[in-house]
Design an enzyme around this catalytic site. Structure first.
Site, PDB file in Angstrom:
ATOM      1  N   ASP A 166      63.027  22.256  34.380  1.00  0.00           N
ATOM      2  CA  ASP A 166      62.882  23.711  34.451  1.00  0.00           C
ATOM      3  C   ASP A 166      64.214  24.404  34.727  1.00  0.00           C
ATOM      4  O   ASP A 166      64.975  23.969  35.589  1.00  0.00           O
ATOM      5  CB  ASP A 166      61.865  24.045  35.552  1.00  0.00           C
ATOM      6  CG  ASP A 166      61.429  25.497  35.478  1.00  0.00           C
ATOM      7  OD1 ASP A 166      61.702  26.163  34.457  1.00  0.00           O
ATOM      8  OD2 ASP A 166      60.805  25.956  36.453  1.00  0.00           O
ATOM      9  N   GLU A 275      61.680  25.393  25.517  1.00  0.00           N
ATOM     10  CA  GLU A 275      61.503  26.789  25.932  1.00  0.00           C
ATOM     11  C   GLU A 275      62.856  27.459  26.145  1.00  0.00           C
ATOM     12  O   GLU A 275      63.759  26.876  26.732  1.00  0.00           O
ATOM     13  CB  GLU A 275      60.690  26.861  27.237  1.00  0.00           C
ATOM     14  CG  GLU A 275      60.686  28.279  27.847  1.00  0.00           C
ATOM     15  CD  GLU A 275      59.555  28.536  28.822  1.00  0.00           C
ATOM     16  OE1 GLU A 275      58.402  28.225  28.501  1.00  0.00           O
ATOM     17  OE2 GLU A 275      59.841  29.061  29.919  1.00  0.00           O
TER      18      GLU A 275
END
Ligand SMILES: [Zn+2]
Length: 495
Positions: A166, A275
């Site tokens: 992340d 992402e």
């Protein structure tokens, strides 16, 4: 010895019974070519009880007894189990299914997360940590992934889960997470996004734009200048002013996205949910800026899983949305339409506790979204401790108050400490209610690193060990807290 009795029951073909010394996770039974195993816990220690024969029995490391083997839930054994049981390894999900990032900060929340998500039309990203969180919790990506995989085994969950590296910024971290088998990568482009453009006057803007290489300016001008792009009912147009602004803010970031995609994602030789995050910036992402970035990615054949713009209003940690709901709805509709147009999912970060906007997100994304929550499982852990170990809670709360200013350096919050009821006026039974009040929530939310790292003068942890012991011993209470709190998120998101 309790363990021997349990092993005998397992050898006799039964699911063993938990007793005072040993807890049996009765959904965790796995079988592979003559080897059978089940997860148990003695005290704080999770182990695998393994019987039978075959290559799996031999490959798992552990201590051998008469007819069975006790194996630690360590990294080596996790990799062995991943190979024999593919559902215990993380996977990529692609763009057609809703996904929900759960980020188990302590390595204890995933069993509760699995219980919450089971049977719903959404896939969990159980492992999801930023480098900052790793630094503050003293964990690494191996441990994070090990904890998620063992939680899947413990719960007997076969529905599939993801692992998200992340908010990664650096190539070495991207490489590391891919090497470890992470299946999702969130590229944080904030270091390449200019934050000074909004404050420029017309002259400064033109001057800064002229400093860009001519090649870059021409590339964008040929494609976008005075052009209009239709996305459903919306049209995005770029006059000289807006184009200069967007190119200044995003062109370096776009180049970085292209580079990372070419270098790492395309070469990964397996599916990776890629992402793009442009949310950690000073100013909200205007829909036409989102479109321009997306169009550049598409024209360069970059296939993304999701994009996280920065939305208007505030997504502060651990509390509901702050801002103009009508404006949010208007802009979200456009962001969702853009994501739809290009085929990827809209990603919503800092999604913990944003109850007032969940129904809007569900409606405009038509249920095809990625929502990340992070620290909320930590707050539920603290709520559990407040319930079952009030003395520990009181000490942590006081320490957090004393160290709030340090923690504020890392987070943007509007916490008002004066609104938090003094500990001396709160009974033990009322302590969990602190976790229902925004100021106390944020106080505890942002001090997690300080609390977990706090040491006494002898170098012993002030809270961490006792905190973990409490939560492991009271795992059902923690799971119930998570099921109720995360469950509310999913219901409002229509899942
Ligand atoms: Zn973010």
């Amino acid at each position: 010895m309790s363990i021997n009795k349990i092993a005998q029951q397992f050898l006799a073909g039964q699911i063993p019974q938990s007793d005072a010394e040993t807890k049996v996770y009765d959904q965790s039974v796995l079988e592979h070519e003559g080897t059978k195993l089940i997860m148990i816990r003695q005290g704080l220690n999770r182990l695998l009880l393994v019987i039978g024969n075959g290559s799996l029995y031999d490959e798992l490391e552990g201590e051998s007894f008469e007819g069975y083997k006790l194996c630690p839930t360590n990294h080596h054994n996790r990799l062995v189990l991943n190979r024999c049981f593919p559902h215990t390894a993380p996977q990529a999900f692609g763009k057609q299914v809703a996904t929900f990032g759960l980020g188990d900060r302590l390595g204890l929340a995933s069993p509760g997360h699995i219980k919450t998500i089971r049977g719903r039309d959404v896939k969990p990203i159980l492992a999801q940590q930023s480098i900052r969180e790793l630094n503050l919790t003293g964990r690494d990506y191996r441990e994070v992934l090990d904890a998620a995989c063992y939680a899947v085994i413990q719960e007997g969950y076969t529905g599939g889960f993801g692992a998200d590296g992340d908010h990664l910024k650096l190539e070495e971290d991207i490489q590391m997470s891919l090497d470890l088998g992470f299946t999702m990568l969130t590229l944080d482009c904030s270091d390449h996004i200019r934050n000074d453009v909004d404050n420029m006057n017309e002259q400064e803007l033109a001057a800064a734009y002229e400093e860009l290489p001519e090649k870059v300016r021409r590339r964008y001008e040929e494609k976008f200048l005075n052009q209009s792009f239709q996305v459903g009912e919306y049209a995005f147009t770029y006059d000289k002013h807006s184009l200069m602004k967007n190119v200044l803010i995003y062109s370096k970031a776009i180049d970085y996205m292209l580079y990372i995609y070419e270098r790492y994602i395309k070469n990964a030789e397996r599916a990776v949910d890629f992402e793009i995050s442009i949310d950690e910036t000073m100013t909200p992402t205007a829909p036409e800026a989102h479109y321009l970035v997306a169009k550049e990615l598409q024209d360069n054949q970059v296939d993304i899983f999701s994009m996280a713009p920065r939305f208007c209003g505030e997504f502060q940690k651990g509390i509901d949305y702050i801002g103009d709901l009508e404006q949010f709805e208007r802009e979200l509709a456009m962001h969702a339409a853009i994501a739809d147009h290009f085929g990827y999912k809209l990603s919503i970060h800092s999604g913990s506790d944003k109850f007032s906007v969940f129904p809007i997100i569900a409606r405009y994304t038509k249920g095809r979204f990625h929502v990340k929550t992070a620290g909320t499982n930590w707050l539920e852990a603290v709520r559990t401790v407040a319930k079952v170990n009030p003395d520990l809670y009181r000490r942590m709360h006081q320490y957090a108050l004393d160290h709030f200013e340090e923690a504020k350096a890392y987070y943007h919050v509007t916490t008002d400490l004066s609104k938090i009821k003094p500990l001396s006026e709160v009974s033990d039974a009322e302590l969990p209610q602190y976790m229902d009040e925004d100021n106390a929530r944020q106080l505890i939310h942002i001090t997690y690193g300080i609390l977990l790292q706090a040491k006494d003068e002898n170098g012993n942890s002030l809270f961490k060990d006792e905190f973990y012991q409490t939560l492991i011993a009271q795992e059902e209470a923690y799971e119930a807290s998570l099921a109720s709190h995360i469950g509310r998120h999913l219901e409002l998101l229509g899942k």
